[in-house]
Design a protein around this motif. Sequence first.
Motif, PDB file in Angstrom:
ATOM      1  N   ALA A 184       0.665  -1.051   0.060  1.00  0.00           N
ATOM      2  CA  ALA A 184       0.471  -0.286   0.038  1.00  0.00           C
ATOM      3  C   ALA A 184       0.937   1.523   0.079  1.00  0.00           C
TER       4      ALA A 184
ATOM      5  N   ARG B 137      -6.669   4.955   2.147  1.00  0.00           N
ATOM      6  CA  ARG B 137      -7.331   3.899   1.764  1.00  0.00           C
ATOM      7  C   ARG B 137      -7.328   2.985   2.804  1.00  0.00           C
TER       8      ARG B 137
ATOM      9  N   GLY C 121      -2.524   3.426  -0.927  1.00  0.00           N
ATOM     10  CA  GLY C 121      -3.349   2.921   0.370  1.00  0.00           C
ATOM     11  C   GLY C 121      -3.126   3.331   1.489  1.00  0.00           C
TER      12      GLY C 121
ATOM     13  N   ALA D  78     -10.014   0.361   1.706  1.00  0.00           N
ATOM     14  CA  ALA D  78      -9.868  -0.819   1.718  1.00  0.00           C
ATOM     15  C   ALA D  78      -9.514  -1.671   2.709  1.00  0.00           C
TER      16      ALA D  78
ATOM     17  N   VAL E 176      -1.874  -1.412  -3.107  1.00  0.00           N
ATOM     18  CA  VAL E 176      -3.089  -0.490  -3.107  1.00  0.00           C
ATOM     19  C   VAL E 176      -3.034   0.772  -3.759  1.00  0.00           C
TER      20      VAL E 176
END
Length: 280
Positions: A64, A89, A86, A95, A83
């Motif tokens: 991420a 998120r 990430g 996520a 990701v």
Amino acid sequence: PQKETPSQWTKEQVKATLPERDPNSHKGSFGTALLIAGTKEMPGAALLAGLGAMRSGVGKLVIATEAEAMAMIVPRLPEATYVQNGMQRIAEQLASVDAYRAAAIGPGTEPDRMTEDALSVLLESSMPLIVDAGALSRRTYAERQAPVILTPHPAEFSRITGVAVDELQKHRADYAAEWAEKLGVAIVLKGQNTVTAFQDGEVWINPTGNSSLAKGGTGDTLAGIMLGMLCCHNDWKHAVLNAVHMHGACADEWTKTRSPHTLLAHELAELLPEVWAAFE
Ligand code: APR
Ligand code: MG
């Protein structure tokens, strides 16, 4: 009061506790690791930790990181998946962090609100969690089933504890043990003869490593090796101790034929395959 000097985690103990790779295994056997690391300004930390993790027994690795960091990492670590953005998120719970065997957060990240929020989300999960660099702050850790492993260098340990670096360095094992118990976490206090203190009072001194490791990026590599080790060991304590030992053993391999001035952190991951084999 000065306590007894803790024992070393020796080469024999590493040999006795390293996992075998089952001939029947598949990538799912070793789980997927989550690495939350790197920013636009510090993309290299995510690459170094990613290389360390993928060389250390993991099944799959998800990184991420920020879009700009991804562009730099992908060509040098095509084996990982990503990701994008990430950290953000995960912090915003957009996520999921459910499907992972273990996670590490912090290499090459800023100690800011987003990092704290992402850490809080991870702490709600039930997987072992490595907290490094930018994710290390002065905070408490609520009791959880799975382990939390803090990997501070002395200045980061000072930030966590509020105790001056000089004082911490005079009584490394005592302070690591005291704060491991106080915070309910494992503390890997880095530097020459890294101290690993577990919350149950167990404390070990690492005998490997040398001054070639005194260079930016080597800590990021360690966080990655430890993440990979968590995925292939049954006993998480052995994973932590063996990661520290093996990381230092790679540096010792380097200085057999090369100057300690010259090591690059990514070269630890290149040395690891042969160093690991020597323990098997
Ligand atoms: N002898 C043995 N080992 C050493 C020595 C030494 N003289 N000096 C350093 N090491 C080892 C430490 O034990 C540790 O494993 O090298 C590693 C250094 O780790 P860090 O100090 O975390 O260094 P690194 O992360 O690579 O440096 C950049 O520092 O402040 C942070 O957030 C910042 O991530 C960034 C990082
Ligand atoms: Mg570091």
